[in-house]
Design a protein around this motif. Sequence first.
Motif, short mmCIF file in Angstrom:
data_model
loop_
_atom_site.label_atom_id
_atom_site.label_comp_id
_atom_site.label_asym_id
_atom_site.label_seq_id
_atom_site.Cartn_x
_atom_site.Cartn_y
_atom_site.Cartn_z
N ASN A 220 44.44 103.89 59.73
CA ASN A 220 44.22 104.57 58.46
C ASN A 220 45.53 104.87 57.73
OD1 ASN A 220 42.49 105.62 56.51
ND2 ASN A 220 42.63 107.69 57.34
N ALA A 221 46.35 103.85 57.54
CA ALA A 221 47.59 103.99 56.78
C ALA A 221 47.44 103.29 55.43
CB ALA A 221 48.76 103.37 57.55
N PRO A 222 47.81 103.92 54.32
CA PRO A 222 47.74 103.25 53.02
C PRO A 222 48.55 101.95 52.99
CG PRO A 222 48.05 105.60 52.72
CD PRO A 222 48.21 105.34 54.18
N ALA A 223 49.72 101.95 53.64
CA ALA A 223 50.54 100.74 53.79
C ALA A 223 51.24 100.82 55.14
CB ALA A 223 51.55 100.60 52.67
N VAL A 224 51.50 99.68 55.72
CA VAL A 224 52.11 99.67 57.04
C VAL A 224 53.63 99.79 56.95
CG1 VAL A 224 52.31 98.41 59.21
CG2 VAL A 224 50.22 98.24 57.84
N TYR A 225 54.26 98.97 56.10
CA TYR A 225 55.72 98.92 56.02
C TYR A 225 56.20 99.26 54.61
CZ TYR A 225 54.94 95.94 60.13
OH TYR A 225 54.53 95.43 61.33
N GLN A 226 57.33 99.93 54.54
CA GLN A 226 58.06 100.10 53.28
C GLN A 226 59.52 99.78 53.54
OE1 GLN A 226 58.06 100.32 50.13
NE2 GLN A 226 58.70 102.28 49.29
N PHE A 227 60.07 98.85 52.76
CA PHE A 227 61.49 98.51 52.84
C PHE A 227 62.15 98.90 51.52
CE2 PHE A 227 59.39 95.68 55.80
CZ PHE A 227 60.23 95.70 56.91
N VAL A 228 63.19 99.72 51.59
CA VAL A 228 63.87 100.21 50.40
C VAL A 228 65.33 99.78 50.45
CG1 VAL A 228 64.54 102.24 49.07
CG2 VAL A 228 62.31 102.17 50.19
N SER A 229 65.79 99.10 49.41
CA SER A 229 67.20 98.70 49.29
C SER A 229 67.66 97.86 50.46
CB SER A 229 68.09 99.94 49.13
OG SER A 229 67.72 100.68 47.99
N GLN A 230 66.80 97.04 51.01
CA GLN A 230 67.19 96.09 52.04
C GLN A 230 66.13 94.99 52.10
OE1 GLN A 230 66.68 98.78 55.67
NE2 GLN A 230 65.70 96.90 56.40
N SER A 231 66.54 93.84 52.59
CA SER A 231 65.58 92.76 52.79
C SER A 231 64.66 93.11 53.95
CB SER A 231 66.31 91.45 53.08
OG SER A 231 67.06 91.03 51.97
N PRO A 232 63.38 92.75 53.85
CA PRO A 232 62.47 93.07 54.95
C PRO A 232 62.82 92.27 56.19
CG PRO A 232 61.40 91.68 53.32
CD PRO A 232 62.71 92.08 52.73
N ASN A 233 62.87 92.95 57.32
CA ASN A 233 63.13 92.32 58.60
C ASN A 233 61.90 92.54 59.47
OD1 ASN A 233 63.97 91.41 61.06
ND2 ASN A 233 65.71 92.78 61.26
N MET A 234 61.03 91.55 59.53
CA MET A 234 59.76 91.69 60.23
C MET A 234 59.83 91.16 61.67
SD MET A 234 57.97 93.05 57.82
CE MET A 234 56.30 92.89 58.39
N SER A 235 61.00 90.77 62.12
CA SER A 235 61.13 90.23 63.46
C SER A 235 60.70 91.27 64.50
CB SER A 235 62.58 89.81 63.72
OG SER A 235 62.76 89.37 65.05
N GLY A 236 59.84 90.86 65.41
CA GLY A 236 59.41 91.76 66.47
C GLY A 236 58.35 92.75 66.07
N MET A 237 57.78 92.61 64.86
CA MET A 237 56.80 93.59 64.38
C MET A 237 55.41 92.96 64.33
SD MET A 237 58.72 95.68 61.40
CE MET A 237 60.41 96.24 61.58
N SER A 238 54.51 93.50 65.14
CA SER A 238 53.14 92.99 65.13
C SER A 238 52.16 94.05 65.62
CB SER A 238 53.04 91.75 66.02
OG SER A 238 53.51 92.03 67.33
#
Length: 266
Positions: A220-238
């Motif tokens: 029940n999260a409105p969004a899972v990830y937020q990246f601010v002032s950086q490129s998204p690094n999704m490595s290892g995230m699942s």
Amino acid sequence: KMNGFRYWYVDGVMDVYGQAGAEVVFTSMHDNTVGSTLPGSAGTPSAGNWYGIQYRTGSSGTMLYTNVRHSQEGLYINNSAPTLINLTVQDVSNYGLYISGSSTTIVTNPLISNLTIQNTGTNGIYIRSSGAAYVTLPVFTGTNVLSGIPVSRSSIWLSGQGVSATMDGMIVEGGWSGLNFDNGATGTFTNNVFNNPVNYAFYFTQGSSAVIDASNTVNNAPAVYQFVSQSPNMSGMSPVLDAYTGHAVAINGTLSGNTLLNADPL
């Protein structure tokens, strides 16, 4: 029992051995629910009645079945490495647990297991390092439960390049976000549950990253990830997402060249 502007400072070794059902309690002098009623007690304790417990530089010890109540900060760990097992922090006006590394010669690596934090004035757990040279490596195991975090504050905040936390078995309820990373902080997260964050399960800024694998669950999260002032690094995230969680990545900043984003078709 404590009152006023007083910390319980630890400069050497402090061991506290309570038992299940017979916990050692550190609380306000106005708390008449445990121990003797002290002269001058108002009978109604409140968050911030005293400062809390601080393990200072080079100190150590073990706290077993301990309850800390009605302080500003529950525990402040600074350049030290106590072991905390079955610790409960509740009804505090600031952080439940504050871990700080500011020494280049001492590794701040407390071991925490079966922690409960309830009803804080700011973040449930705040972990910071003064920079890459100030190594801060807390380890959380067992079942650790955070609840009653203000909706304007992240439940767990990690800050600084020296921070690399290991968290397993966290159950995090609410907060502005479940995990907040800034200034290069990182960590490894397994078997955790993040329920009902107000905005994001995981918030990253200023070069931060983490490993959050499929043993973690977001509900029940409105969004899972937020990246601010950086490129998204999704490595290892699942992490596993429930049906009511927004399958979204929010990006606020400029992507570097050749950044590849793969959309989830679901």
